[in-house]
Design an enzyme around this catalytic site. Structure first.
Site, PDB file in Angstrom:
ATOM      1  N   SER A   1       0.830  -1.199   0.000  1.00 22.75           N
ATOM      2  CA  SER A   1       0.000   0.000   0.000  1.00 22.75           C
ATOM      3  C   SER A   1       0.872   1.259   0.000  1.00 22.75           C
ATOM      4  O   SER A   1       1.795   1.387   0.812  1.00 22.75           O
ATOM      5  CB  SER A   1      -0.882  -0.051   1.263  1.00 22.75           C
ATOM      6  OG  SER A   1      -1.674   1.094   1.369  1.00 22.75           O
TER       7      SER A   1
ATOM      8  N   THR B   1     -15.239   7.357  -7.881  1.00 18.24           N
ATOM      9  CA  THR B   1     -16.402   7.864  -7.163  1.00 18.24           C
ATOM     10  C   THR B   1     -17.350   8.546  -8.146  1.00 18.24           C
ATOM     11  O   THR B   1     -16.922   9.044  -9.191  1.00 18.24           O
ATOM     12  CB  THR B   1     -16.005   8.867  -6.064  1.00 18.24           C
ATOM     13  OG1 THR B   1     -17.170   9.250  -5.341  1.00 18.24           O
ATOM     14  CG2 THR B   1     -15.378  10.132  -6.635  1.00 18.24           C
TER      15      THR B   1
ATOM     16  N   LYS C   1     -17.511  13.165  -6.862  1.00 16.02           N
ATOM     17  CA  LYS C   1     -16.641  14.327  -7.038  1.00 16.02           C
ATOM     18  C   LYS C   1     -16.916  14.930  -8.424  1.00 16.02           C
ATOM     19  O   LYS C   1     -17.949  15.561  -8.592  1.00 16.02           O
ATOM     20  CB  LYS C   1     -15.214  13.955  -6.709  1.00 16.02           C
ATOM     21  CG  LYS C   1     -15.115  13.770  -5.168  1.00 16.02           C
ATOM     22  CD  LYS C   1     -13.867  13.198  -4.599  1.00 16.02           C
ATOM     23  CE  LYS C   1     -14.060  13.016  -3.085  1.00 16.02           C
ATOM     24  NZ  LYS C   1     -13.016  12.246  -2.429  1.00 16.02           N
TER      25      LYS C   1
ATOM     26  N   THR D   1     -28.659  -1.039   1.577  1.00 23.51           N
ATOM     27  CA  THR D   1     -29.626  -0.705   0.533  1.00 23.51           C
ATOM     28  C   THR D   1     -28.941  -0.119  -0.703  1.00 23.51           C
ATOM     29  O   THR D   1     -27.964   0.637  -0.581  1.00 23.51           O
ATOM     30  CB  THR D   1     -30.661   0.282   1.107  1.00 23.51           C
ATOM     31  OG1 THR D   1     -31.317  -0.360   2.204  1.00 23.51           O
ATOM     32  CG2 THR D   1     -31.688   0.690   0.075  1.00 23.51           C
TER      33      THR D   1
END
Ligand SMILES: *Cc1c(COP(=O)(O)O)cnc(C)c1O
Length: 423
Positions: A137, A245, A248, A278
């Site tokens: 990482s 995402t 953004k 959900t």
């Protein structure tokens, strides 16, 4: 008896002592006036300019996006009504996943309720499904990736930020037979630097590792169709998992991973953070889809954003403000102290009606506290002029040093000195 509340109070006091206590600005954005908003505090209202939004291209207010949300909610209702498994897989969500797979040139995509969840669930599930997986990482990975690495519960090693030699050393030591997952970002959101993606992919090939990239601060903004830095650099097919995402540059909400069908199907089937929550509402899925489709065929937003970011950087340099080096649309200005950073932010808002959130530890290392400015296509040259004037006034009022005009070389040199001093 145990005094529960005092423990919560003490925890909050500790943050206040360290000047890390966060105060949220109560803002009301108004469609059609981007980047202007109404700011409310203690019963007072005023008009301000937002200079730190991650709605990088203003797509959250785009007519196509807003009307897709309204039209779909009007037709299909507000919520999804269930998890993906229990009646929550609505038609716009299926279309959205098709759109995302196409965007990144992958076989499949899987949508989560946020980018944070996609990283946490994606990284941890992929690593847990591999036997004795070693996760490598990058040191500056986002908190959501760190959570994914932690939750995986497998062995991990941190490689020095963007340091290929260090990464190679760790890959070599792990040996060719061990399962290895390299996790990193394309655009690092606080410094605006970019990972050497192709070289990381070369190392992954050489040592038999899988690659997982977070393109959260690049999707919509880079590449001919807005798929991100991997698309811009022609290396999308070299990376196993591309994460992004919808919240953004695409201006809505949600996160996703894309990759080969077998991998996506496995995450779909094993990730609790995907299964037991959900589904994204149909209106949001349709809005995200409209945003992606628009940015696939329109580059004018990307070009205008790059232009305004370049103008902002140029004007900051001319004014002698301590611009940090950045290869992207992200414009960080160094303050170097948490209290002064907060004071600068407060003064910009109170005196100049300019909202730039202070960025302090733990988001960035101590001593590198900064104002992170994100110019959009809607921050025109006049607004940039106002911003520079307000920053110069603030720097003088707080007795912060101005440097006189600098060049890119100066800025890069400062970054080197800074890195060398362990900053
Ligand atoms: C914001 C961010 C995320 C999380 O995305 P959300 O959709 O806001 O949850 C993930 N990675 C990086 C690098 C981010 O900056």
């Amino acid at each position: 008896m145990f005094d529960y509340q005092s423990h919560f109070q003490t925890a909050v006091e500790a943050l206040k002592t360290e000047r890390r206590y966060r105060v949220f600005a109560d803002l009301e954005r108004q469609v059609g006036r981007f980047p202007r908003a109404i700011y409310r505090r203690e019963g007072e209202e005023r008009d301000i300019t937002i200079w730190c939004s991650n709605d990088y291209l203003g797509m959250g207010q785009h007519e196509k996006v807003v009307s897709a949300l309204q039209e779909t909610a009007g037709r299909m209702g507000a919520g999804a009504g269930g998890t993906r498994n229990i009646s929550g897989t609505n038609r716009p969500l299926v279309e959205l996943e098709g759109e995302l797979a196409d965007l990144h040139g992958k076989q499949a995509a899987l949508v989560f309720t946020s980018g944070f969840v996609s990283n946490e669930a994606g990284i941890s599930t992929i690593a847990r499904l591999l036997p004795d997986c070693l996760i490598l990482s990058d040191q500056l990975n986002h908190a959501s990736m760190i959570e994914g690495v932690r939750r995986a519960g497998t062995h991990k090693q941190i490689w020095r930020h963007n340091d290929l030699d260090h990464l190679e050393e760790l890959l070599k030591a792990a040996g060719p037979d061990r399962a290895k997952l390299i996790v990193f970002e394309s655009v690092y959101s606080m410094d605006g630097d970019i990972a050497p993606i192709e070289k990381i992919a070369d190392l992954a090939d050489r040592y038999g590792a899988m690659t997982y990239i977070d393109e959260v601060h690049a999707v919509g903004m880079y590449g001919p169709r807005g798929a991100g830095i991997c698309e811009r650099d022609g290396v999308m097919d070299r990376i196993d998992v591309i994460e992004g995402t919808l919240a953004k540059a695409f201006g809505t909400l949600g996160g996703y991973i894309t990759g080969k069908s077998a991998l996506i199907d496995a995450v779909r089937s094993y990730a609790p953070g995907f299964i037991f929550t959900t589904a994204l509402p149909p209106g949001l899925a349709a809005a995200a889809c409209a945003s992606i489709r628009h940015l696939k065929q329109s580059s004018s937003e990307r070009e205008a954003q790059q232009r305004q970011a370049a103008v902002t950087k140029e004007k900051l340099r001319e004014a002698g403000l301590p611009l940090m080096p950045s290869d992207t649309h992200i414009v960080p200005v160094l303050v170097g102290d948490p209290e002064v950073c907060k004071a600068a932010s407060d003064r910009l808002l109170d005196k100049h009606g300019i909202y730039i959130q202070p960025i302090n530890y733990p988001t960035v290392p101590r001593g590198t506290e900064r104002l992170r400015i994100t110019p959009s296509p809607f921050h025109d040259d006049a607004l940039i002029g106002e911003l520079i004037g307000a920053l110069v006034e603030t720097w003088q009022a707080l007795d912060l040093p101005l440097e006189g005009p600098t060049t890119t070389e100066h800025v890069n040199r400062r970054a080197e000195l800074f890195a060398a001093s362990g900053g």
